[in-house]
Every structure is written in C-alpha cells, then in structure tokens.
Design a protein around this motif. Structure first.
Motif: not given
Ligand SMILES: [Zn+2]
Length: 488
Positions: A74, A115, A120
């Motif tokens: 990630l 994000a 994110d």
C-alpha cells in the motif's frame, strides 16, 4: 470443502472480474482456521490465553511479519517506510519494530485527501469492494467527513472474538440477556459487541442503542420487562441511567443485573467504579479498544488491570514528547500494531490514548497475559496551562468523588484578551446532583480538589443536571466529549 459456486479472489489478489452474482458471507471466512488462529471463549483460556512469554512472542512475530508484507503493498506504508530508509526484507521479526515510524490519525486524514474516498492506506478500489465482503465504519471527525476504516470479513470476525473473550472473562454466559446501549451505526462498538455476545457466546443481545434511539426511561422499562441481566454501557451513561432512575422513582436494584461491561476511564482510587456498582448492585468491568484494533484489553473478574488479547495486537507505550518506548508502569501514548488486520494493515498506529502496561503474570482467573492499566486520557486533548500539561479526563476523578456532583463535566478552553495579553482560559463546568446543592460551596471545593489533582488552578462553574449534555453528547453519541476547544 467443495464450494457450490466459484469464489471470488482473496483480498489483494487483484481479481478484476466483474461480479454479477451474489456472494455468500459464510464462504468468505475459513471458520475452522479462524477458530484455530484466534480461539474464542472456551478455547482461548487453555490455548492463546495462557501461552508462555516465548511462545507468544514467536506467534506475534510471525503474524507481524505477514502484516508488514500486506502493508508494503500500500502506498501509505511503502512511501513512509521508504522515506525512513527501509526496504522490503529489512523487518525480519518483532525485534525490528522500532525501525518502523509510527503514524497518527492525522496521517490517515492526509492519506484520504491524497486518494479519496478511502485513502491510500487501505485497499478500497471499486474492483476490490466488488470482490470482497467489505463494510464501511468510521471514527472521529468533528469537522468534515468522519474517517473511514474498511473491514473485511476476517477483521470483523476476529473483532467479534476479541469482544467475546472479554465478555466471557467478565462472566457473560449464554443464559444472559445483554442490553447494548451503543447505537448500531457507522461506529463499530455496537457491532463488535453484538457479534461477540451473539456469535461467539450465544447470549441474547438487546440492541436498544443509545439514548437518542431509546430514551433512558424506556431503557429501564425494557430492562425490567424483558429481564436484562447484563449491560454494555459507557460509565457516563450508567451514571445518567442511575440519575434518571432516581428521578422517576425506579429502583435499579429490582433489575436482574449480574454484570456490567463498560469503559470506566480514569479512576485511580476506584471511587467511580464503587459509586456505579453501588447504584447498580452489580460488578462493573473496564475494557479498552478502538474501532481499528478492536477490543484489545479487558478486565477479568479479578479487576486487577486489563488482559491484552496478545495474539491480536502488539502494544507499545511511547513517551509523549520523545516517542521513546517506555518500560512497564509508565504512562504514555499507546502504539498499536494489529496482528490480524490486512484490510487495512495497522502497523504502529499511535492512538494518542494514555495508558501503561503491566508485566506478564498468571492471573487469578487462569489467563497469563501482559496487562494494560486503565485509560488515563488523550494526549491530543492536552492543554498547556501556565506551563502545566492538563488533560480534561484528569478532572474525572475529582468530579466522580464528590457526591454533590453527578459525574458530568466538560472543560472549556478559550482565548482571553489579545496581542501580548492573550491568555488561555480554562473552565471546568461541573453538573450538580440536584438544584438543591449549594453551587457556591461546591464550586469552591471542586476548585480545591481540581487544583490538587491537576497541579494547576482552574476555574469551576456549576451547571444544573443535564445542562451539559448538549456539549458532551451524553446519552446521544457513542462517545462522550470532555473538551470544548473554543480557541480557534
Ligand atoms: Zn485475569
């Protein structure tokens, strides 16, 4: 086991097939594997709940390495860890954990800004959601949107087991009717309580929700009519229910209450618990958890610190200022690493909750775990007052001790004056028990008691019963606010 339909790809498999058939929840979890890895009550006490220190360390380390592997996939973790000079493979065991930089909820807010909508730091693409059983739960957020945490089936089920272990140690049994006064909503507490009591103990839950869903009078009425024997309720709300009972002439001792599962908070001399136990004529047990990591620590019937569910979480306590990891017994920020979560991985999350650890020992209940102290406040609510750090929750003990107060209070911090004469004003507003209590005497005594507890003089204002609930959210929200910051 042969499955009747083809299963969607596992989390993180990158499976982008469009799913246009129903997916069955029971197929999303390997139930036997789950029970073996995270034993529920009945199994936990003879397995993971009484491992030797070495065995537990080994288990934690193996799980930690798997979660670190999830996290590298990630951007949130990859970028932070790369910036800290780490490469995949550098973290080889739990002994390396301090090389990893901790993060706070502020970092998660930035991750979501980068994000949207889920950030994110967790897998949340439309393809992922379509191929996995995922639920959206949230926390915090006084301004803007609350912060989303995604939960896959595994995270939800382990959290149910964590809660069940706690409830079992506190005496909840299948014959109990458990009244849950947290609302099943975007917050997680009510959901994992329901799952723990219902799925993993077989008790009978009664999901009344908080006071905004079911009024306090009705809560008491239902408890009497339907035979509530156990409660899952915040300490603040227990006090509120006791007050309502007094006002309407309802005898709490007529209820069949056997035990109360709660979050007590600061209570060094035990006054708060004692008052609640007397009012309810039942033992009140303390617990600690957050929606991300679950109910990770719980008192047993010995009431001598909270057992940590060590196979589910690795806990460190860090100095507030330096971040250095502290030894047992010293209070600091709790840094949690979840050992079971991949959606999302939680590696060194500084919760900014103030607690201390206690060394491992075999407890009178038979469990052998490290323990946590009671919850002592939040470091991000700290107010610096004339050079002294003041935590709003540190006011709780003085307020709980005085029988003329009903236990409700809120700290209001604001700016006074301007320019060079600008100073911070800190007022503790305290509710009196009834309008017949002399406010002048209570105010003076409360100022003395708070001065002693906080180490700095603060002003006190006396409020009437119920007056502060509009600020604290008592009985309405799942959380009770103790700081009103008017400085901005
Ligand atoms: Zn114990």
């Amino acid at each position: 086991m042969p499955l009747p339909i083809e299963m969607a790809g596992p989390p993180g498999s990158g499976d982008r097939r469009k799913v246009d058939r129903a997916r069955y929840y029971w197929q999303s979890v390997d139930w036997e594997g789950l029970m073996k890895a995270y034993p529920p009550p009945g199994l936990y006490e003879t397995t993971n709940g009484r491992m030797s220190a070495d065995e537990m360390r080994q288990l934690q380390s193996a799980r930690f390495i798997e979660r670190v592997g999830d996290a590298w996939k990630l951007p949130f973790y990859r970028d932070r860890w790369t910036d800290a000079g780490l490469e995949p493979g550098d973290i080889r065991s739990l002994d390396d954990i301090e090389k990893i930089p901790p993060f706070t909820s502020d970092d998660l807010k930035l991750a979501i800004d980068r994000a949207p909508p889920f950030g994110d730091h967790q897998p949340g693409s439309p393809e992922f959601l379509a191929n996995t059983h995922v639920r959206i739960l949230t926390s915090g957020g006084t301004t803007g949107l609350p912060r989303v945490t995604l939960f896959d089936a595994w995270a939800l089920e382990v959290q149910g087991i964590q809660s069940a272990r706690a409830f079992w140690a506190q005496g909840l049994r299948p014959s109990d009717i458990l009244q849950i006064t947290y609302t099943n909503s975007l917050a997680n507490a009510a959901w994992c309580t329901l799952s723990g009591a219902f799925n993993w103990i077989g008790a009978t839950p009664m999901t009344t929700g908080s006071g905004i869903v079911t009024s306090s009078e009705r809560q008491l009425e239902y408890a009497k009519a339907w035979g509530t024997t156990a409660w899952f309720t915040r300490a603040e709300y227990l006090a509120r229910l006791a007050e309502v009972a007094r006002n309407i002439g309802f005898d709490l001792h007529q209820l069949k209450t056997r035990l109360i599962i709660s979050h007590i908070g600061p209570d060094a001399d035990g006054t708060r618990r004692k008052r609640l136990e007397e009012a309810w004529n039942a033992p009140v047990y303390d617990n600690y958890g957050t929606h991300e990591i679950g109910a990770v620590a719980f008192e047993c019937r010995e009431k001598s610190g909270m057992h940590i569910s060590e196979d589910t979480v690795y806990i460190e306590i860090a100095d507030i200022a330096s971040g250095a990891i502290l030894p047992h017994g010293q209070t600091g920020n709790l840094i949690a690493t979840s050992l079971y979560r991949s959606v999302p991985p939680i590696i060194r999350f500084n919760m900014r909750d103030l607690l201390a650890t206690q060394p491992r020992e075999t407890c009178g209940c038979g469990l052998c775990t490290m323990k946590l102290s009671n919850f002592r406040g939040r470091s991000d609510e700290m107010v610096k007052l004339r050079g002294t750090n003041v935590y709003p929750l540190a006011c709780m003990e003085a307020v709980s001790r005085d029988p003329r107060a009903n236990g409700e209070f809120i700290c209001v911090v604001s700016n006074e004056g301007e320019g060079l004469s600008l100073r911070e004003k800190f007022v503790v507003r305290v509710e009196r028990n009834s309008p017949s209590v002399d406010p002048v005497a209570l105010q003076a005594d409360m100022e003395t008691a708070l001065h002693r507890d906080l180490g700095v003089r603060v002003d006190v204002e006396i409020a009437d019963p119920g007056e502060l609930s509009v600020h604290t959210g008592l009985g309405v929200q799942n959380k009770t606010k103790r700081l009103l910051d008017l400085r901005k």
